[in-house]
Design a protein around this motif. Structure first.
Motif: not given
Length: 123
Positions: A21, A45, A49, A57
């Protein structure tokens, strides 16, 4: 890597095919190799975060397809795992501030709400 199953997952070890990510890439390792990388559902998620370098991802356009990444995570044979509450304990050292490592107790300072700092009145 499409269609890898069982012992075939060993072929992924060392390959930088895990999109993160954070925008970077990670290598596949065996199940006990750091770093532990998490494949998170949409529900998880938000919790993860703040740690984009630890989250796969699965929607990236490059690298392995999302289904292959999920299969690698579910296999238990790589360092990519589906996120679960059971993984919080081994992930804590990666998620907590490094200054807390090795401490039995840490002092937390309360942060006043923004309106209290500005001298504003919430009423």
């Amino acid at each position: 890597a499409k269609g890898l199953r069982g012992e075939g997952m060993a072929q992924l070890r060392g390959l930088r095919l895990v999109p993160l990510r954070s925008g970077g890439w990670a290598r596949f390792g065996d199940a006990s190799s750091p770093p532990l990388l998490l494949s998170a559902s949409a529900d998880d998620e938000g919790l993860l975060r703040p740690y984009p370098a630890l989250v796969v991802d699965v929607h990236a356009e490059d690298g392995l397809a999302s289904e292959e990444l999920r299969l690698a995570a579910a296999s238990g044979q790589t360092n990519v795992r589906p996120f679960s509450a059971a993984l919080l304990v081994p992930m804590l050292p990666l998620m907590l501030p490094s200054s807390w490592h090795g401490c039995e107790l840490v002092k937390l300072a309360a942060t006043p709400p923004p309106e209290a700092e500005a001298g504003g009145d919430a009423a």
